[in-house]
Design a protein around this motif. Sequence first.
Motif, PDB file in Angstrom:
ATOM      1  N   SER A 118      15.782   1.803  -5.229  1.00 56.75           N
ATOM      2  CA  SER A 118      14.849   2.895  -4.939  1.00 56.75           C
ATOM      3  C   SER A 118      13.904   2.480  -3.815  1.00 56.75           C
ATOM      4  CB  SER A 118      14.038   3.210  -6.188  1.00 56.75           C
ATOM      5  OG  SER A 118      13.135   2.158  -6.431  1.00 56.75           O
ATOM      6  N   GLY A 119      13.176   3.453  -3.270  1.00 52.66           N
ATOM      7  CA  GLY A 119      12.234   3.170  -2.192  1.00 52.66           C
ATOM      8  C   GLY A 119      11.199   2.132  -2.586  1.00 52.66           C
ATOM      9  N   GLY A 120      10.644   2.284  -3.799  1.00 49.87           N
ATOM     10  CA  GLY A 120       9.639   1.331  -4.266  1.00 49.87           C
ATOM     11  C   GLY A 120      10.200  -0.077  -4.370  1.00 49.87           C
ATOM     12  N   ALA A 171       5.887   5.634   3.465  1.00 48.88           N
ATOM     13  CA  ALA A 171       7.090   6.450   3.340  1.00 48.88           C
ATOM     14  C   ALA A 171       7.405   6.789   1.886  1.00 48.88           C
ATOM     15  CB  ALA A 171       8.267   5.702   3.967  1.00 48.88           C
ATOM     16  N   LEU A 172       6.583   6.280   0.952  1.00 49.06           N
ATOM     17  CA  LEU A 172       6.888   6.495  -0.472  1.00 49.06           C
ATOM     18  C   LEU A 172       5.979   7.575  -1.052  1.00 49.06           C
ATOM     19  CD1 LEU A 172       7.016   2.743  -1.420  1.00 49.06           C
ATOM     20  CD2 LEU A 172       8.949   4.229  -0.932  1.00 49.06           C
ATOM     21  N   ASP A 173       6.265   7.963  -2.285  1.00 43.55           N
ATOM     22  CA  ASP A 173       5.376   8.929  -2.921  1.00 43.55           C
ATOM     23  C   ASP A 173       4.065   8.233  -3.307  1.00 43.55           C
ATOM     24  OD1 ASP A 173       5.431   8.212  -5.957  1.00 43.55           O
ATOM     25  OD2 ASP A 173       7.516   8.117  -5.274  1.00 43.55           O
ATOM     26  N   VAL A 174       3.035   9.027  -3.559  1.00 43.24           N
ATOM     27  CA  VAL A 174       1.681   8.485  -3.701  1.00 43.24           C
ATOM     28  C   VAL A 174       1.571   7.478  -4.847  1.00 43.24           C
ATOM     29  CG1 VAL A 174      -0.693   9.221  -3.469  1.00 43.24           C
ATOM     30  CG2 VAL A 174       1.131  10.892  -3.278  1.00 43.24           C
ATOM     31  N   THR A 175       2.211   7.792  -5.972  1.00 43.53           N
ATOM     32  CA  THR A 175       2.121   6.904  -7.129  1.00 43.53           C
ATOM     33  C   THR A 175       2.723   5.540  -6.803  1.00 43.53           C
ATOM     34  OG1 THR A 175       2.793   8.924  -8.255  1.00 43.53           O
ATOM     35  CG2 THR A 175       2.371   6.994  -9.618  1.00 43.53           C
ATOM     36  N   THR A 176       3.920   5.567  -6.220  1.00 40.38           N
ATOM     37  CA  THR A 176       4.585   4.322  -5.876  1.00 40.38           C
ATOM     38  C   THR A 176       3.770   3.567  -4.835  1.00 40.38           C
ATOM     39  OG1 THR A 176       6.591   5.603  -6.121  1.00 40.38           O
ATOM     40  CG2 THR A 176       6.828   3.349  -5.376  1.00 40.38           C
ATOM     41  N   GLN A 177       3.219   4.304  -3.898  1.00 39.73           N
ATOM     42  CA  GLN A 177       2.416   3.645  -2.863  1.00 39.73           C
ATOM     43  C   GLN A 177       1.226   2.932  -3.492  1.00 39.73           C
ATOM     44  OE1 GLN A 177       0.476   6.142   0.039  1.00 39.73           O
ATOM     45  NE2 GLN A 177       0.167   4.427   1.438  1.00 39.73           N
ATOM     46  N   ALA A 178       0.580   3.594  -4.460  1.00 43.05           N
ATOM     47  CA  ALA A 178      -0.567   2.974  -5.130  1.00 43.05           C
ATOM     48  C   ALA A 178      -0.143   1.683  -5.817  1.00 43.05           C
ATOM     49  CB  ALA A 178      -1.162   3.953  -6.132  1.00 43.05           C
ATOM     50  N   GLN A 179       1.030   1.714  -6.474  1.00 39.89           N
ATOM     51  CA  GLN A 179       1.537   0.496  -7.131  1.00 39.89           C
ATOM     52  C   GLN A 179       1.770  -0.613  -6.124  1.00 39.89           C
ATOM     53  OE1 GLN A 179       5.103   1.631  -9.095  1.00 39.89           O
ATOM     54  NE2 GLN A 179       4.049   2.751 -10.750  1.00 39.89           N
ATOM     55  N   LEU A 184       0.398  -1.013  -3.181  1.00 41.84           N
ATOM     56  CA  LEU A 184      -0.856  -1.533  -2.632  1.00 41.84           C
ATOM     57  C   LEU A 184      -1.538  -2.467  -3.628  1.00 41.84           C
ATOM     58  CD1 LEU A 184      -2.262   1.618  -0.829  1.00 41.84           C
ATOM     59  CD2 LEU A 184      -1.334  -0.461   0.209  1.00 41.84           C
ATOM     60  N   ARG A 185      -1.507  -2.070  -4.924  1.00 40.33           N
ATOM     61  CA  ARG A 185      -2.123  -2.932  -5.941  1.00 40.33           C
ATOM     62  C   ARG A 185      -1.392  -4.272  -5.980  1.00 40.33           C
ATOM     63  NH1 ARG A 185      -2.220   0.489 -10.222  1.00 40.33           N
ATOM     64  NH2 ARG A 185      -3.728   1.551  -8.900  1.00 40.33           N
ATOM     65  N   LEU A 186      -0.058  -4.207  -5.974  1.00 40.88           N
ATOM     66  CA  LEU A 186       0.739  -5.434  -5.985  1.00 40.88           C
ATOM     67  C   LEU A 186       0.378  -6.329  -4.800  1.00 40.88           C
ATOM     68  CD1 LEU A 186       3.248  -7.134  -6.901  1.00 40.88           C
ATOM     69  CD2 LEU A 186       4.590  -5.717  -5.359  1.00 40.88           C
ATOM     70  N   LEU A 187       0.301  -5.720  -3.631  1.00 42.39           N
ATOM     71  CA  LEU A 187       0.014  -6.469  -2.415  1.00 42.39           C
ATOM     72  C   LEU A 187      -1.364  -7.133  -2.521  1.00 42.39           C
ATOM     73  CD1 LEU A 187       1.490  -6.907   0.241  1.00 42.39           C
ATOM     74  CD2 LEU A 187       0.231  -5.011   1.210  1.00 42.39           C
ATOM     75  N   LYS A 188      -2.329  -6.372  -3.005  1.00 36.68           N
ATOM     76  CA  LYS A 188      -3.693  -6.878  -3.136  1.00 36.68           C
ATOM     77  C   LYS A 188      -3.736  -8.052  -4.130  1.00 36.68           C
ATOM     78  CE  LYS A 188      -8.317  -5.112  -4.127  1.00 36.68           C
ATOM     79  NZ  LYS A 188      -9.076  -5.654  -2.996  1.00 36.68           N
ATOM     80  N   ASP A 189      -3.042  -7.879  -5.258  1.00 42.90           N
ATOM     81  CA  ASP A 189      -2.990  -8.945  -6.265  1.00 42.90           C
ATOM     82  C   ASP A 189      -2.385 -10.218  -5.689  1.00 42.90           C
ATOM     83  OD1 ASP A 189      -4.080  -7.180  -7.974  1.00 42.90           O
ATOM     84  OD2 ASP A 189      -2.280  -6.868  -9.215  1.00 42.90           O
ATOM     85  N   LEU A 190      -1.251 -10.040  -4.994  1.00 47.38           N
ATOM     86  CA  LEU A 190      -0.553 -11.204  -4.444  1.00 47.38           C
ATOM     87  C   LEU A 190      -1.447 -11.939  -3.448  1.00 47.38           C
ATOM     88  CD1 LEU A 190       2.953  -9.620  -3.833  1.00 47.38           C
ATOM     89  CD2 LEU A 190       2.471 -11.533  -5.360  1.00 47.38           C
ATOM     90  N   VAL A 191      -2.104 -11.163  -2.601  1.00 56.54           N
ATOM     91  CA  VAL A 191      -2.947 -11.748  -1.569  1.00 56.54           C
ATOM     92  C   VAL A 191      -4.120 -12.497  -2.200  1.00 56.54           C
ATOM     93  CG1 VAL A 191      -4.569 -11.149   0.269  1.00 56.54           C
ATOM     94  CG2 VAL A 191      -2.289 -10.158   0.255  1.00 56.54           C
ATOM     95  N   THR A 192      -4.730 -11.874  -3.226  1.00 61.25           N
ATOM     96  CA  THR A 192      -5.875 -12.504  -3.885  1.00 61.25           C
ATOM     97  C   THR A 192      -5.446 -13.779  -4.615  1.00 61.25           C
ATOM     98  OG1 THR A 192      -6.483 -10.215  -4.325  1.00 61.25           O
ATOM     99  CG2 THR A 192      -7.920 -11.895  -5.220  1.00 61.25           C
ATOM    100  N   GLN A 193      -4.358 -13.665  -5.392  1.00 61.68           N
ATOM    101  CA  GLN A 193      -3.880 -14.832  -6.147  1.00 61.68           C
ATOM    102  C   GLN A 193      -3.603 -16.028  -5.252  1.00 61.68           C
ATOM    103  OE1 GLN A 193      -0.313 -13.581  -8.061  1.00 61.68           O
ATOM    104  NE2 GLN A 193      -1.423 -12.108  -9.378  1.00 61.68           N
ATOM    105  N   ARG A 194      -2.978 -15.771  -4.134  1.00 64.35           N
ATOM    106  CA  ARG A 194      -2.540 -16.871  -3.276  1.00 64.35           C
ATOM    107  C   ARG A 194      -3.559 -17.239  -2.227  1.00 64.35           C
ATOM    108  NH1 ARG A 194       3.447 -16.414  -2.925  1.00 64.35           N
ATOM    109  NH2 ARG A 194       3.910 -15.507  -4.922  1.00 64.35           N
TER     110      ARG A 194
END
Lengths: 340, 278
Positions: free
Chosen positions: B162-164, B190-198, B200-210
């Motif tokens: 899937s796109g996500g 390019a994704l739907d809003v819900t998936t995009q929010a997920q 972005l959260r994932l990206l933010k978490d990864l960046v903060t953790q590392r």
Amino acid sequence: MEFLSFLVKRVLWSVLVLVGLSMVIFVIARVVPGDPARMALGPRASPEQVATMQAELGLDRPLLQQYALFIEGLTRGDLGKSLLTERPVNDDIRETFAATFELVLCTMILAMGFGVPLGMIAAYWKDKWPDTAVRFFAIFAAVTPSFFLALLLQILAGYVLHLLPTTGRLPNALEFEASWTGLLLIDSLLAGRLDVFGEALRHLLLPSLSLAAATMGQMARLTRASMIDVSRQDYIEAARAFGIPEWLRVTKYMLRPSFVPPLTIMGLEFASLIGGAFVVEMVFAWPGMAAYGIRTILQKDLNAVMGVVMVSGVFFVLVNLTIDVLVGFVDPRVRIRGRR
Amino acid sequence: MSALLSVRDLSVDFTTYGQTHQVLHSVSLDVPAHAQIALVGESGSGKTVTMKAIMGLLRQPPAHIRSGQIIYDGRDLLTLADSERVALRGTAMSMVFQDPMSSLNPVFTIADQMSTILKYADRRLGRSRSARDRMVRVHEVLSQVRMRDPERVSASYPIMLSGGMRQRVLIAMALLSEPALLIADEPGTALDVTTQAQILRLLKDLVTQRGLALLMITHNLGVVRETSSYVYVMNRGRVVEQAETATLFSSPQSDYTKSLIAAVPRLTGGTHYGTVMP
């Protein structure tokens, strides 16, 4: 799974197409003017002789019955007797098909082997001098008629420079029976006869080069266009950003997605050359099926014509099926969705 | 402390059909280590050109870097040889691509694409590992981007995902060699809003953790608010405003920023169509 059902559907359609082909050719071959018996016996045969022969060939029976007889023979794998050679059509085709197949296979290897890399070069140096050179060459190769090229090569490489033989598959002096596959290149190797292999290759070069030029030009142009199209895709830029080296981007990341159009066209060319190579076969006295087909048509040798057409048809179907499988292998999207 | 990445007075021209246009006018921005910075602007504002210049992906010609410096870890990237430049790609700085549908090669499996990236990144770093170890690392990173079944995903072709999921694969690709700086080009647009929010959260978490530095390139002020602590606003090839993210939203200074904020659709308070700036 979808790909498999797609292939099965293709096979079923192909059978239908072959049946249709047999009917159409059967009728056309009998409707065109000219009496096979008269042509076989010559102008001085008496009407009684001609009538006897017509009866022998079954030409006095209704068309439908003739067709039924032909189909019945076909199911037994018997294509009847040739009026031209007075031998079973099966034997004629077995020998001539092997000669044509070897020639056309060699032609395709040349066309792909040079055409695709040339297209890659042109795409890589788009609008630079290598691109211009390849495009010029490709157009030139694509528009030169194969018989003209055949004569040119024959005169140049054969008569002027004495580099290569200009007729036949082997020198007359060489004794060799191609008994396994009928392909000299393979049978000579199987028999351990390197001298035959070398001679067969030398004899193949000029005719296959004459035939290959047009396809080669087309391959180069197709590959170039397809590669340029793919090079603009996001995934190529992404590969660059991820540090994939340039040579790998060109030879792997760009080539594979670009390969479907050249491959498809190659399949069509391959199959159509089996019947379409006759001019080159005649120029080089190549004992192939395309030339045999033309001679039998001119003689109204009905059994042989039907045999050649049916064999070409089956071959066409088989090649295209193979190409479908190959395309599915090259592009997983086809395999997964059953289409592109 | 000096910034991990510092763009100084970058000016870039583009020449097309014999006409030269200046598309970046003396752009300066800083990305400190471990910081999350946003670069916001509408289409054609020059944010993508800035990003490509940083990654060394500008095609020259038609682009021409007229002046400026791009300093990464104390070195001016613009003075480096091509090979040194390439050596940084995917290893020191990585990019998360925007469009998951078109940024993965359709004819190779995820495992093939990811392990190839890793192979050449390793080579640039003077390391080497076996094909097996590479696959182990590929699966590891895929599970870090919260992919439930890394083995199955890696054996898939992009069309089967899937796109996500493809967007997660693109993030995983960027993380393969533990870069210090991640440049994200509007991921999830390019994704739907819900998936995009997920995503972005994932990206933010990864960046903060590392503790990675993140440069988020976007046209979406909502994304800016979610993912950054400091923001640069670009318009027509210039940085028109820079501020702490909270400050930017509470008291925007330039007219352009004000109009951008006004253009954000709201659920309450009537309709704000915003005004189009010349």
